[in-house]
Design a protein around this motif. Structure first.
Motif, short mmCIF file in Angstrom:
data_model
loop_
_atom_site.label_atom_id
_atom_site.label_comp_id
_atom_site.label_asym_id
_atom_site.label_seq_id
_atom_site.Cartn_x
_atom_site.Cartn_y
_atom_site.Cartn_z
N CYS A 11 -2.07 0.55 -1.29
CA CYS A 11 -2.34 -0.67 -2.04
C CYS A 11 -1.45 -0.72 -3.29
O CYS A 11 -1.24 0.30 -3.95
N VAL A 18 -4.61 1.58 2.63
CA VAL A 18 -5.08 0.27 3.06
C VAL A 18 -5.13 0.27 4.58
O VAL A 18 -4.13 0.54 5.25
N GLU A 23 -6.73 -5.43 4.88
CA GLU A 23 -5.40 -5.64 4.31
C GLU A 23 -5.11 -7.12 4.04
O GLU A 23 -5.42 -7.99 4.82
N PRO A 31 1.27 -4.40 1.07
CA PRO A 31 -0.17 -4.42 1.35
C PRO A 31 -1.03 -4.32 0.09
O PRO A 31 -0.67 -3.66 -0.88
N HIS A 33 -5.56 -4.28 -0.93
CA HIS A 33 -6.95 -4.39 -0.50
C HIS A 33 -7.41 -5.81 -0.79
O HIS A 33 -6.92 -6.44 -1.73
#
Length: 86
Positions: A11, A18, A23, A31, A33
Motif C-alpha cells: 500500500c 495489499v 485493492e 495499489p 487499501h
C-alpha cells in the motif's frame, strides 16, 4: 523446483501488503487499501472520479485546489475568502 510466491503489493500509504480483494488503484496503477484510499488533508473517502494526485499523495478536488490551486486576486484569495494557515 521449490514454490516461490509472487511478491506482495504494498500500500502506498501504510506500506502493508495489499490483497486483491481489498485493492484500489490510483491513476498511476499503484495499489492502495480501500481504507487508506482517502484524502491526505481531510480524510474523505475517494474514488476514481474525485481523485487528484500531487507528489504521490492523493487529495479530493477541493483540498487539492486549496493547497495547489491558483492564488491571488480573483481566485478566492481576497479579503472575503477563507484562507488556510499552516
Amino acid at each position: 523446483m521449490p514454490f516461490t510466491p509472487a511478491p506482495q503489493k504494498k500500500c502506498q500509504r501504510c506500506a502493508k501488503s495489499v490483497y486483491q480483494a481489498e485493492e484500489k488503484k490510483d491513476s498511476n496503477g499503484k495499489p492502495w487499501h480501500k481504507s487508506c484510499f482517502t484524502c491526505t488533508d481531510c480524510k474523505k473517502g475517494l474514488d476514481s472520479t474525485t481523485l487528484t494526485m500531487h507528489d504521490d499523495d492523493i487529495y479530493c478536488k477541493s483540498c487539492y485546489g486549496k493547497n495547489y490551486g491558483p492564488k491571488g486576486y480573483g481566485f478566492g484569495g481576497g479579503a472575503g475568502a477563507l484562507t488556510r494557515t499552516q
